[in-house]
Scaffold this active site. Structure first.
Site, short mmCIF file in Angstrom:
data_model
loop_
_atom_site.label_atom_id
_atom_site.label_comp_id
_atom_site.label_asym_id
_atom_site.label_seq_id
_atom_site.Cartn_x
_atom_site.Cartn_y
_atom_site.Cartn_z
N ASN A 200 -10.36 -0.15 -0.02
CA ASN A 200 -8.78 -0.16 0.19
C ASN A 200 -8.08 -0.64 -1.21
O ASN A 200 -8.24 -1.73 -1.33
CB ASN A 200 -8.14 -0.86 1.19
CG ASN A 200 -6.47 -0.88 1.45
OD1 ASN A 200 -5.89 -0.42 0.54
ND2 ASN A 200 -6.19 -1.19 2.73
N HIS B 152 -2.94 6.71 2.99
CA HIS B 152 -3.54 5.93 2.38
C HIS B 152 -4.83 5.40 2.68
O HIS B 152 -5.02 5.35 3.93
CB HIS B 152 -2.47 4.56 2.66
CG HIS B 152 -3.09 3.11 2.25
ND1 HIS B 152 -3.49 3.01 1.15
CD2 HIS B 152 -3.22 2.16 3.07
CE1 HIS B 152 -3.90 1.70 1.08
NE2 HIS B 152 -3.80 1.34 2.24
N CYS C 147 0.64 -1.20 0.01
CA CYS C 147 0.00 -0.11 0.02
C CYS C 147 0.91 1.34 -0.01
O CYS C 147 0.28 2.32 -0.38
CB CYS C 147 -0.95 -0.13 1.39
SG CYS C 147 -1.93 -1.50 1.30
O1 UT7 Z 1 -3.50 -1.12 3.75
C1 UT7 Z 1 -3.18 -1.84 4.93
C2 UT7 Z 1 -4.03 -3.09 5.04
N1 UT7 Z 1 -4.87 -3.37 5.98
C3 UT7 Z 1 -5.72 -2.77 6.72
O2 UT7 Z 1 -5.84 -1.54 6.58
C4 UT7 Z 1 -6.37 -3.45 7.83
C5 UT7 Z 1 -6.25 -2.82 9.16
N2 UT7 Z 1 -7.34 -3.67 9.90
C6 UT7 Z 1 -8.58 -3.37 9.95
O3 UT7 Z 1 -8.86 -2.65 9.25
C7 UT7 Z 1 -9.48 -4.08 11.16
O4 UT7 Z 1 -8.73 -4.78 11.74
C8 UT7 Z 1 -10.51 -5.03 10.27
C9 UT7 Z 1 -11.46 -4.14 9.64
C10 UT7 Z 1 -9.97 -6.25 9.27
C11 UT7 Z 1 -11.32 -5.87 11.41
O5 UT7 Z 1 -11.87 -4.97 12.38
P1 UT7 Z 1 -11.58 -5.11 13.92
O6 UT7 Z 1 -12.42 -4.29 14.59
O7 UT7 Z 1 -10.22 -5.32 14.11
O8 UT7 Z 1 -12.40 -6.54 14.01
P2 UT7 Z 1 -11.72 -7.94 14.82
O9 UT7 Z 1 -10.81 -8.47 13.77
O10 UT7 Z 1 -11.27 -7.76 15.90
O11 UT7 Z 1 -12.81 -8.80 14.42
C12 UT7 Z 1 -14.01 -8.80 15.58
C13 UT7 Z 1 -15.13 -9.75 15.28
C14 UT7 Z 1 -14.67 -11.27 15.23
O12 UT7 Z 1 -15.52 -12.04 15.75
P3 UT7 Z 1 -15.46 -12.53 17.21
O13 UT7 Z 1 -14.06 -13.45 17.14
O14 UT7 Z 1 -15.21 -11.29 18.18
O15 UT7 Z 1 -16.42 -13.40 17.56
C15 UT7 Z 1 -14.48 -11.29 13.77
O16 UT7 Z 1 -14.69 -12.82 13.22
O17 UT7 Z 1 -15.68 -9.56 14.13
C16 UT7 Z 1 -15.62 -10.73 13.21
N3 UT7 Z 1 -15.50 -10.30 11.76
C17 UT7 Z 1 -16.75 -10.13 11.04
N4 UT7 Z 1 -18.18 -9.99 11.35
C18 UT7 Z 1 -18.85 -9.65 10.34
C19 UT7 Z 1 -14.59 -10.09 10.95
N5 UT7 Z 1 -14.91 -9.72 9.67
C20 UT7 Z 1 -16.24 -9.53 9.89
C21 UT7 Z 1 -17.20 -9.34 8.81
N6 UT7 Z 1 -18.56 -9.40 9.01
N7 UT7 Z 1 -16.72 -9.17 7.50
#
Ligand code: UT7
Length: 326
Positions: A283, A253, A113
């Site tokens: 993204n 970004h 990125c």
């Molecule tokens: O260019 C750089 C590239 N990367 C990024 O910018 C990504 C940076 N990270 C993020 O943007 C965030 O970490 C995410 C958007 C990917 C995830 O958000 P989060 O607030 O960190 O959520 P999490 O990974 O802590 O997940 C929370 C819950 C989990 O469920 P449990 O284990 O608490 O029951 C996930 O399984 O949300 C669940 N989850 C979803 N639920 C519905 C994960 N993805 C999804 C989804 N829909 N798409």
């Protein structure tokens, strides 16, 4: 020393729109979850017959038209991409051929990125030292081809697109004021595409293990992204004896609305000082900054003399900034 000045911007987004409601039918997710966690409501997906070089060429043609130059004037083509047409040769070479930019040297930069900021930082050196007069710098990605469409953690985040700038070596005060680029390879496994390179060569078993798809540890990436985007923005301001008050617009970004809000708050920016378009593009990795820059430029939001910062973070990890006087 000459200044590397942007004299044209261009971008291209594929026609097909994939909304959060479409994603609800593909994986176990909801529009509410994706909007609340990322700020993304839709993203663009390239057509089956579109390649990354096609997106790059369309963005480049628009940038060249704005700059009022023809392909035979270009000395360098540098493409920031991690989703090129082929593992090799470089997508920049395909772009050179499609544009007919016969005298241009062409190469890709693999910095995820941060690819566009790395590419711009590289091209700037040639322009400042007089080794080149005009450069085409592009960020172009088709992330949809390396996304695991069964993985709800990642497939909701990414989109396809391209952005480009034409730079010219000029005398005077306007142009790139500074570039700062950094890497920390100890975190490579937090955001990467495991197959198929020399570590995991192509195999049927590898496909079953989903190695050709993007893998990401979202939470860890989130924290480092906020810190790095903030640190490198400050580094650029300090190096130029400026404060955030001197900034007309910051182009981060476009990773995720929450990351951008956290950086915005830490930097103490005014309302509207950070340009954000992640909601409608997702993204787009290396394409995100030049896409946003072109969008703002075509809306007339940047004027001659304005100080503008590009601020990137990506896999590797890599991060960096470019500070410009427009
Ligand atoms: O260019 C750089 C590239 N990367 C990024 O910018 C990504 C940076 N990270 C993020 O943007 C965030 O970490 C995410 C958007 C990917 C995830 O958000 P989060 O607030 O960190 O959520 P999490 O990974 O802590 O997940 C929370 C819950 C989990 O469920 P449990 O284990 O608490 O029951 C996930 O399984 O949300 C669940 N989850 C979803 N639920 C519905 C994960 N993805 C999804 C989804 N829909 N798409």
């Amino acid at each position: 020393m000459k200044k590397a000045r942007i004299i044209g911007t261009g971008s291209y987004l594929p026609e097909k729109i994939l909304t959060n409601f479409d994603l609800e039918k593909m994986v176990d997710t909801t529009n509410e979850w994706v909007t609340a966690r990322t700020g993304i409501t839709e993203r663009r997906i390239a057509a089956d017959d579109e390649m990354t070089s096609d997106l790059a060429v369309k963005a480049s043609e628009r940038a060249m038209e704005m700059a009022g130059i023809t392909a035979d004037e270009i000395d360098l083509i540098v493409v920031g991409t991690i989703t090129g047409d082929f593992p090799w040769p470089a997508t920049a070479c395909i772009v050179q051929d499609k544009l007919g930019a016969k005298k241009a040297a062409a190469w890709d930069v693999s910095a995820a990125c941060s690819g566009f900021v790395y590419a711009l930082a590289s091209a700037t050196q040639y322009l400042e030292t007089g080794r080149a007069k005009k450069a085409l710098v592009i960020g172009a990605e088709i992330l949809s081809r390396v996304i695991d469409w069964e993985d709800r953690n990642t497939c909701i985040l990414f989109g396809d697109g391209a952005g480009a700038v034409v730079l010219e070596a000029q005398d005077g005060e306007n142009g790139v004021l500074s570039t700062h680029i950094h890497s920390d390879g100890s975190h490579w496994q937090l955001l990467y595409q495991p197959g198929f390179g020399s570590r995991h060569p192509a195999s049927v078993a590898g496909i079953e293990e989903r190695l050709p798809f993007l893998h990401m540890a979202g939470n860890e990436v989130f924290k480092v992204a906020v810190r790095s985007l903030y640190d490198v923005a400050n580094e650029a301001l300090n190096a130029n004896d400026m404060t955030v008050d001197d900034l007309h617009l910051l182009f981060p970004h476009q990773a995720n609305r929450r990351i951008l809000d956290a950086v915005n708050k830490r930097l103490g920016l005014r309302d509207g000082q950070m340009y954000v378009n992640v909601g409608l593009c997702g993204n787009t990795s290396g394409a995100s900054i030049p896409l946003a820059l072109d969008e703002a430029n075509r809306k007339g939001l940047i004027s001659e003399g304005d100080v503008v910062m590009l601020d990137a973070f990506g896999g590797g990890f890599t991060w960096g900034s470019v500070l410009l006087r427009w």
